[in-house]
Every structure is written in C-alpha cells, then in structure tokens.
Design a protein around this motif. Sequence first.
Motif, PDB file in Angstrom:
ATOM      1  N   ASP A 160       0.832  -1.209   0.000  1.00 39.63           N
ATOM      2  CA  ASP A 160       0.000   0.000   0.000  1.00 39.63           C
ATOM      3  C   ASP A 160       0.865   1.257   0.000  1.00 39.63           C
ATOM      4  O   ASP A 160       0.837   2.056  -0.929  1.00 39.63           O
ATOM      5  N   ILE A 161       1.625   1.427   1.051  1.00 38.58           N
ATOM      6  CA  ILE A 161       2.507   2.585   1.157  1.00 38.58           C
ATOM      7  C   ILE A 161       3.754   2.304   0.322  1.00 38.58           C
ATOM      8  O   ILE A 161       4.402   1.279   0.478  1.00 38.58           O
ATOM      9  N   ASN A 162       4.077   3.203  -0.608  1.00 36.49           N
ATOM     10  CA  ASN A 162       5.184   2.937  -1.515  1.00 36.49           C
ATOM     11  C   ASN A 162       5.649   4.232  -2.154  1.00 36.49           C
ATOM     12  O   ASN A 162       5.097   5.299  -1.875  1.00 36.49           O
ATOM     13  N   ALA A 163       6.641   4.122  -3.031  1.00 42.50           N
ATOM     14  CA  ALA A 163       7.155   5.295  -3.742  1.00 42.50           C
ATOM     15  C   ALA A 163       7.965   4.808  -4.931  1.00 42.50           C
ATOM     16  O   ALA A 163       8.333   3.642  -5.014  1.00 42.50           O
ATOM     17  N   TYR A 164       8.250   5.714  -5.864  1.00 40.71           N
ATOM     18  CA  TYR A 164       9.146   5.377  -6.963  1.00 40.71           C
ATOM     19  C   TYR A 164       9.949   6.602  -7.359  1.00 40.71           C
ATOM     20  O   TYR A 164       9.556   7.745  -7.135  1.00 40.71           O
ATOM     21  N   THR A 165      11.096   6.341  -7.974  1.00 43.70           N
ATOM     22  CA  THR A 165      11.964   7.401  -8.474  1.00 43.70           C
ATOM     23  C   THR A 165      12.252   7.156  -9.943  1.00 43.70           C
ATOM     24  O   THR A 165      12.586   6.034 -10.341  1.00 43.70           O
ATOM     25  N   GLY A 166      12.131   8.197 -10.764  1.00 45.54           N
ATOM     26  CA  GLY A 166      12.437   8.115 -12.183  1.00 45.54           C
ATOM     27  C   GLY A 166      13.468   9.151 -12.576  1.00 45.54           C
ATOM     28  O   GLY A 166      14.128   9.766 -11.737  1.00 45.54           O
ATOM     29  N   PHE A 167      13.621   9.364 -13.873  1.00 47.61           N
ATOM     30  CA  PHE A 167      14.546  10.377 -14.362  1.00 47.61           C
ATOM     31  C   PHE A 167      14.126  11.781 -13.935  1.00 47.61           C
ATOM     32  O   PHE A 167      14.947  12.607 -13.566  1.00 47.61           O
ATOM     33  N   ASP A 168      12.817  12.035 -14.016  1.00 50.10           N
ATOM     34  CA  ASP A 168      12.319  13.403 -13.838  1.00 50.10           C
ATOM     35  C   ASP A 168      11.485  13.604 -12.582  1.00 50.10           C
ATOM     36  O   ASP A 168      11.111  14.730 -12.289  1.00 50.10           O
ATOM     37  N   GLU A 169      11.128  12.552 -11.872  1.00 47.74           N
ATOM     38  CA  GLU A 169      10.228  12.712 -10.741  1.00 47.74           C
ATOM     39  C   GLU A 169      10.467  11.674  -9.660  1.00 47.74           C
ATOM     40  O   GLU A 169      11.032  10.606  -9.903  1.00 47.74           O
ATOM     41  N   THR A 170      10.021  12.015  -8.452  1.00 43.39           N
ATOM     42  CA  THR A 170       9.924  11.084  -7.333  1.00 43.39           C
ATOM     43  C   THR A 170       8.516  11.225  -6.781  1.00 43.39           C
ATOM     44  O   THR A 170       8.062  12.335  -6.494  1.00 43.39           O
ATOM     45  N   VAL A 171       7.827  10.095  -6.644  1.00 43.40           N
ATOM     46  CA  VAL A 171       6.413  10.122  -6.270  1.00 43.40           C
ATOM     47  C   VAL A 171       6.175   9.172  -5.104  1.00 43.40           C
ATOM     48  O   VAL A 171       6.611   8.020  -5.127  1.00 43.40           O
ATOM     49  N   TYR A 172       5.475   9.680  -4.090  1.00 45.52           N
ATOM     50  CA  TYR A 172       5.129   8.897  -2.903  1.00 45.52           C
ATOM     51  C   TYR A 172       3.628   8.639  -2.896  1.00 45.52           C
ATOM     52  O   TYR A 172       2.844   9.537  -3.212  1.00 45.52           O
ATOM     53  N   GLN A 173       3.227   7.433  -2.518  1.00 44.43           N
ATOM     54  CA  GLN A 173       1.812   7.091  -2.502  1.00 44.43           C
ATOM     55  C   GLN A 173       1.391   6.588  -1.125  1.00 44.43           C
ATOM     56  O   GLN A 173       2.146   5.898  -0.442  1.00 44.43           O
ATOM     57  N   LEU A 174       0.191   6.966  -0.743  1.00 42.54           N
ATOM     58  CA  LEU A 174      -0.315   6.588   0.575  1.00 42.54           C
ATOM     59  C   LEU A 174      -1.828   6.414   0.524  1.00 42.54           C
ATOM     60  O   LEU A 174      -2.565   7.400   0.487  1.00 42.54           O
ATOM     61  N   PRO A 175      -2.322   5.167   0.503  1.00 43.33           N
ATOM     62  CA  PRO A 175      -3.764   4.933   0.614  1.00 43.33           C
ATOM     63  C   PRO A 175      -4.148   4.806   2.087  1.00 43.33           C
ATOM     64  O   PRO A 175      -3.441   4.166   2.863  1.00 43.33           O
ATOM     65  N   LEU A 176      -5.260   5.423   2.465  1.00 44.34           N
ATOM     66  CA  LEU A 176      -5.641   5.453   3.877  1.00 44.34           C
ATOM     67  C   LEU A 176      -7.146   5.248   4.044  1.00 44.34           C
ATOM     68  O   LEU A 176      -7.924   5.582   3.143  1.00 44.34           O
ATOM     69  N   PRO A 177      -7.557   4.770   5.206  1.00 45.57           N
ATOM     70  CA  PRO A 177      -8.979   4.863   5.560  1.00 45.57           C
ATOM     71  C   PRO A 177      -9.348   6.338   5.730  1.00 45.57           C
ATOM     72  O   PRO A 177      -8.549   7.117   6.259  1.00 45.57           O
ATOM     73  N   SER A 178     -10.506   6.729   5.260  1.00 51.02           N
ATOM     74  CA  SER A 178     -10.901   8.142   5.383  1.00 51.02           C
ATOM     75  C   SER A 178     -12.051   8.351   6.370  1.00 51.02           C
ATOM     76  O   SER A 178     -12.538   9.465   6.521  1.00 51.02           O
ATOM     77  N   ASP A 179     -12.460   7.271   7.036  1.00 51.15           N
ATOM     78  CA  ASP A 179     -13.600   7.393   7.942  1.00 51.15           C
ATOM     79  C   ASP A 179     -13.183   7.703   9.371  1.00 51.15           C
ATOM     80  O   ASP A 179     -14.022   7.788  10.263  1.00 51.15           O
ATOM     81  N   LYS A 180     -11.882   7.868   9.606  1.00 56.63           N
ATOM     82  CA  LYS A 180     -11.393   8.251  10.927  1.00 56.63           C
ATOM     83  C   LYS A 180     -10.623   9.555  10.804  1.00 56.63           C
ATOM     84  O   LYS A 180      -9.527   9.588  10.212  1.00 56.63           O
TER      85      LYS A 180
END
Length: 958
Positions: free
Chosen positions: A131-151
């Motif tokens: 679920d929680i992850n990230a990636y790095t490329g030539f032009d960008e670094t992107v972080y991802q975070l899926p979460l429960p939204s009911d709390k």
Amino acid sequence: MRIKIIYKIYLASSLLLASIISTSAHGQIRKASIKTKEKSSFPITTNLPLDPNVRTGKLSNGFTYFIRRNTHPKDRVIMYLANKVGSLLENDDQQGLAHFMEHMNFNGTTHFPKNELVDYLQKSGVRFGADINAYTGFDETVYQLPLPSDKPEILRNGIQIMRDWAKGAILDPVEIDKERGVVLEEKRLGKGASQRMQQKIFPVLFNQSRYGQRLPIGLDTILNNFKPATLKQFYNDWYRPNLQALIVVGDIDVVEMEKEIKLKFSDLNNPANERSRTKYTINLTNSNHFVKATDPEETATQVQVLVKREGLVVKTKKYYQDYIVRKLFNSMLGNRFQELMQQKQPPFIAGNAGIGAFIGNIDAFNINVAANPGEIEKGFKAAWREIVRLNRYGFTAAEFDKTKADYIKNVENAYRQKNTNYSDLYIGEYLDYFLRGNAAPGTEWEYRFTKLIMPKITLADVNTLLKEFDTDKNRDIIITAPEKDKAILPDETSINGWMKSVQQEQLAIYKDAFVNKPLLEKIPVGGKIVKQTELNEIKASDLVLSNGVRVILKPTKFSDNDILVKAVAPGGTSLYSDADYESANVAAYLVTSSGLGTYDYNQLNKYLAGSTIASGPYLADYNQGIQAAASPADLETLLQMFYLYFTNPKKDSTAFEKFISQSKGSLANRKNNPENAFYDTLSLVMGNYSPRRTPPGIEKLEQIDLDKSYNIFRQAFSDASNFTFTFVGDFDINKVKPLVEKYLGALPSAYKHEKAKDLGIHPPSGKITKIISAGLEPKATVRLTFSGNYDFGYENNLNMDAIAEVLQIKLIERLREEESGVYAPSVNIRYTKLPAARYSLNISLGCAPSNVDKLIASTLDEINTLKKAGPSVTNIEKFKAEEMRNHETHLRANDFWSEYLDQQALNQDDLTEITKFDSVMKNMTAESVKNAARKYLNESNLIRIILYPEGFKPEVNP
C-alpha cells in the motif's frame, strides 16, 4: 519503494522484447501528439479544460494541490506527493541519491522518527510495500499513501505524513548508513543480461544525453561512499514547494481537505539561493545509430528499429484529435501484426509496431521483432514488409471504419463507468497533468469530444501518419542476442540491405477477410430454473437449472457497466494419464487460439472488437472452467460464447503448428537464463518430482497431439451438470435469468459428477536442500518452504494468513531494517482443500551470496521465536487492522466476490461462510496464532532451494 521503470518490456513467449517507451506511474502511455494534415475546425491554441470535478490550487510558495471526491472505494482516500525531482538533477557525486532520498523519507521524519512511520501505518491498516510505496524516475519522485478516510485522526495524520515527506526528513547519518545495504540489495535484484546490455545500448539510444548518464539506481561507488552532507545538499536543493504537488482523491470532504492542505503546506519555503531546475532533453541530430549487444544469459535474438522525432504534449483540442488518430493507427497496425502471428509458421516468435512516446521529449515509431533461432533476416523482413505495404497502400476503408466504430464503443463503455471508477484512475491523470503537462479534461469531456470529432477524422489522416516517420534520419537499430550468436548477427549494412530489398518487392494490397455474421448459426432450446434459494446474508441467489447446472447470481452496484462471470468444475488435467498430460495441459490454449464456432481466431477478435468481452477457458491441475467479463449490453454475446465452448469449440491445425513453432523458438536459448534453472528446480521439487513438473523441452512438445488435445477439451466441457456459474456485477436478476435459461440451460449434461484425482503433486516431506549454481552476477535467490497436511477451514485459514503477515513484518524489520541484507523479503501462504487438504508457507528473498547462511539463520530464528513466544500483541493488532480494512474494501469489489463465490462453489463450502469474518477476527489471539505456527512451521518438513552464481562455494547447513 522502487526505481521507476522508464521503458516498457513486452513479454512474448517468455522472451523480453525491449521497447524503450516512457510510462506514467500507472503504466499509461504519455499522450505525445502526432501532427496530421487535418485542417481542424478547432483552433490549435484552444487549450483543453482541466477536469471540472477536481479542485486545484497553488499556494504562494508554489506548492500545487489537486483534490477530488470519489466514493469508490467507500471510506478510502489515496494521497500522492509528486516531486519534479529525479535522477537527472543529480550532480556527478550524487548519482543514485534521488532514489536514496526516497528511501530515507521512510526512515525518520519530523513527526515519525526512525521507523515509526511504517509502524503507525501498519496499525492503521496500511501494508508497507503493498500500500505505502514510492518510486523514483529520471524526472520525478512520487510517494503514494492509501488510507482509511472514515477516521478523522488517521486522515489528519495522513496529511502530516505528506507534509513530512515534502520537507521533514531527518537524514540521520546512522539511518543513512543502514539504508546503503538495502538500496544496494535493490540494485542487485536488477542485475543480469538485460542490465548489462542496457549499459551498452542506452548511451547510444539516448543520443549521448544525460538520460544515459543518470540511471535512477545510481552507482555502487557513490552509494557505498557518499557523505550524509551530499545527500542533504540534494535534498535541500530540490525538495521544495515550487516543485511539488499533493494529489488527494477519495471519499473525503473537499472543502475541509483544502483547508488542511493550506494549513500544513503554506509554511514550506523555497531555498534562498534557489537552483534553476534544468529541463534536460534528448537532442535530435539527424544522425542514425546502430548498436549490437550480446550476453551469455540472453535468451532471444531481438531487433528493434526506432525512428525518433520531437514529441509534443497534448494540451489542445487539435493535439487530442491527433492523439486519437495515433490510437486508430496503432490499433489497425497491431491487428495486421497479430494476423502475421497466426500463420502456420509465424515468421518470428513475437513482433509488433506502433507510434508512441519514447522517453523525455521524444516520440518514436517502433518496430520490434523477436526472431526465431537462425532466422533473424526472415523475421525482420516479414515485419518490415508490413511497414512497406502500409506505406505503399495505406489502410483499407473497411479497416478504418471498423476501428473507428470500435474506438467509439470503448469510449462509450468508459463513459458509462465514470460514476464507479476507482480513485487510482484519477490519480494517474492528475500526476501526468502536473509532471508532464498533459491535459486531464475528464471522462465526460473526452467522451463528448470523441463523439464530435470522430466523423471528421479521415482515412487520409491515418495513412499520412506513417509517412512522417518514413525517413532515414534519427533512426536507431538495436540488436540484442545470446553471446553464442554474436558471429552470425547482421551489421548495419546488412540491415539496410534487407530494408532495400523489401522495398523493391512486388507486394499485394492487404485484404481483410472478415465477414460479419452471427456467432450462433442457430439459437439453442433452453432449459428452466427448477430451484432458487435466496442467500440473504450475502445478497445473492443460488439457482439450479433443469440440466443440473448451478448458477449463483450476485447483483452489485460496485462498478457500473461491468459483470464478471466464472464457471468452474472439478477434474482438470488430473483425470488424464501422465502420457496424455502435455496434450491436456495445452488443450484450452489450443482451442482458444483456434477460434470459436465458425470464426477463426483473427475473425473472432474482429467480431468482438469494441465490445467489453474478455473470455477464456482453462484446464488446471484439478479443475476446469471459464473466466470472463462483459458489460450488460454484451452479456448475451458472452453467454453465446459459453455455449460454443461446450458445444462447438474449434480445432485449427494452423493454430497448433503456430504454437509448436513458437514454442520451439522460445526453448532454443531458454537455459541461458539462470533464473530458469532456479524455477525449474523449484517446480520439480515442489511437485514431488512428478513428470508433470519437469522443465519444458522439445521432447514435451513432441508429446502433444492436436486431436488428443481437442478431444480432452471436449470431454472436460461435456458435462455442464458438474459446473457452477457465478455472475457478479451490474445486472438485473430478472433480466439475466432468461439469458441463463436460454444458453446455460441448453448446455449438455451427463450427470457424471466427476471429481479431481489426488496425484500427489505437492511438496515432499522431510528436510531437503537443493543448490543450483548458475549466473554471472554476484546474487543469490533463496526459497524456504514449510508444507504438509492441513486442517482446511475458515478460522484456520485466517490464522495462517496471520502467520504469514506477522512473519513478513518481522523479516522486514530484521533482514531489511536491522541487518540491511535484503531489499524485499516475501512471505506467502497457500492452502488448498481439494483434492487433498494441504498448505505451504513460502519465504523468498534475494541477497548477496555470502549472506545466504546468515539470512536463513535469522529467518529461522524469527520462526522459532514465533513458535515459542508467539507474535507480539502489537503485530497481531497490525494484522487485524490490515485484514479488517482489506475486508471492508473486498466486500465492495466485484473481483473479490467473483473469486470468493467461485472457490466456495469448487470446494463445496458454505457460500455464506464469509459472514463469520468478524467473529473469527475477534477471537483471534496471539496464542491462537502461536499454536498454528507450532503445528505447521515444523523444520522437519523444510525445503531450501538456493541459487548461487557460478563458481561460488556455499557452506550450507541443511
């Protein structure tokens, strides 16, 4: 956490066909425009609107945000932090540090020191890596975070995590040193033939640009030796608000989310002496390149021709129109190459061609061929011949009209699903909008514009497209092959000669043999529903038809315009002798590649083009069935296909000979790849040395008989009374029932009630160690397996899932975070009920050869601790949080219900068993998991399979 793969790899007959094409985070091809000579009624300067359903803004410091409410899945939100920061920005002494910085954001931030971030998220029901992850490329670094939204608290902390990722890394020197090993182990996993050949190819392919000098994974010398200050300099230079965007999509209040973002991110500051962010490009020099790369571990001979040109980002209506033209072009050209592949003796193992984004600022027309052994000239000429034919005559009006109609159907289907799209879909669009400037006008706009513009797109527009790439400038030719074939590979003069000779051939105009006709020549006489049971606990209906067929109907509103259909029956290839196994094993594939009813494979694909239908029969070891999907409008056509699988499957000798020819080509150099030696041994040992688990080879191909395969398929699908069909999705039961009676009620039934036979194909008992020595790179692959008889049951299964998850948590903590010996250890649990109740717990990891014994010892130590002391209460709570959050999402997903009902029916288990979940989870304790571990993780039944590089002398302690 991972390196961004910036080139697509096409798999063809288990061979890698390299196509260097840039992709977005979700694998979407960048919409680089293609100019046509269309005189559009839309001004080229008219920019496309941004999707009106997303709220966007930019803070005074330059920080950008996108917020969209989307309730699929319910009570969930996905957050992405996008940074226009990649490996291209690294100084010479920073190569690899963009990716290293990504890792460090998980190893201590202002509000989550050390590993508290992962710990907190796991307690909130978020899995690290999955679920929680990230990636790095030539032009960008992107972080991802899926979460429960009911709390609310979790949601607020989610924003705080994104704020810390934007600018809150601690960069503790101790943690930096610990992470060096993890990053180097990640790099180790990518080493092999492809990586070695890329080192030769990329500088040439990327025109000696910075792209060839700054691969995101970096250099060992720098990763091992850089000073913490060097990483901090990179961080302080580039992690800044005017290069960042937060994307939030999910079941949230947009107004409140915007307030929270402004509160948290407005105080971010750009550096006082801000470095200019150079936009690196690949310059087109009008020169051509030719490069050959061979490797002892390469398994295929491949040729790729790329004609490169400047790419334009889709921002205007005109360029979106051009993008549609390109899609039509690629679809029609893809169909022609597909037809080439269906010949009795295909000219190559795999081949394709098309226009798409290449990398950075470049588009390319790509022709890719994986040649049959010793037939590189034949394969290349066959592919080039289609390009010459197309350039000479263009596409036909019939091809064009049908492709346009199919394209519109696909757009309409996407439009019908717009209200139940998952949040991931929107994330990808907004990422592309921010990072690359591609338009994201939204599904409704794209649907309306496509309907409006499609009548104005002409055949001439599409036929003109290829001519723009008909040039001998900016053309690259790349050949990759096994080292042993180096002496027989063509040079640039030979390839140019082949092109010229094909250009001089007298080629016939392409003729499309497709004739549209009904799928069924005669509508069958159906049956009747004789019994109906309402399963109120799961909101489903259980039907029995007059021919004994069982049908389970579960209508949902989880995904509009989408129905998943499965059929399953016990038996499979277990009902056939070892002598007939190879014929049985490929029976479903041969029938599928032959066609159906009166349509051959190519004609059937054209008949179904534009529909939402996906369907395929299978024969597995212990069952047979069909897996399919369709829209409500296409459901009747799908059921007609089901009827034909049972009553009129097609046998095509051409399809059979094609399969044998391609398989032989794929096998020729298969042994070059050391991973094949590992997985061949794994298959053999885990299959208890059954002849059905021996490695593929020519002798196995020679055992396959077309008539035998066809008859086995007919037998497997001759008795519908043994089948259960499940329907899950967007349908009205009262409308589906008549179709079920009409087609499934007409299926033949013999009432044989066949059961699968237990062939003893399972991991053997005892302590077994197998060592494989293969490969040039200093890397090892380890698989540990505990297995045995099992008490299959819902409660036991969840306890086994808990064992796998808590062990995964502990191995990440110890092998990765403490010992820095691995990148991503994996724990997998598998349990089956039929034909015999069995389990296997598999632990997989890659590492340095010298660390194998140490890491195995640490793994077994963690297992023994689990058996003696049980899991910690914290880790059990983490598992419960993750499992319960996943369960909530599963209950609102068609694919989960489809798989669940299919498996429950096959195992003859209670369809409502899932309602026990809450009570089982409530009663699960550290003690119950410990007891399961003590029972099933028995080292007297432990199999170790280890791949070492050639020449390495291991010291294995069985």
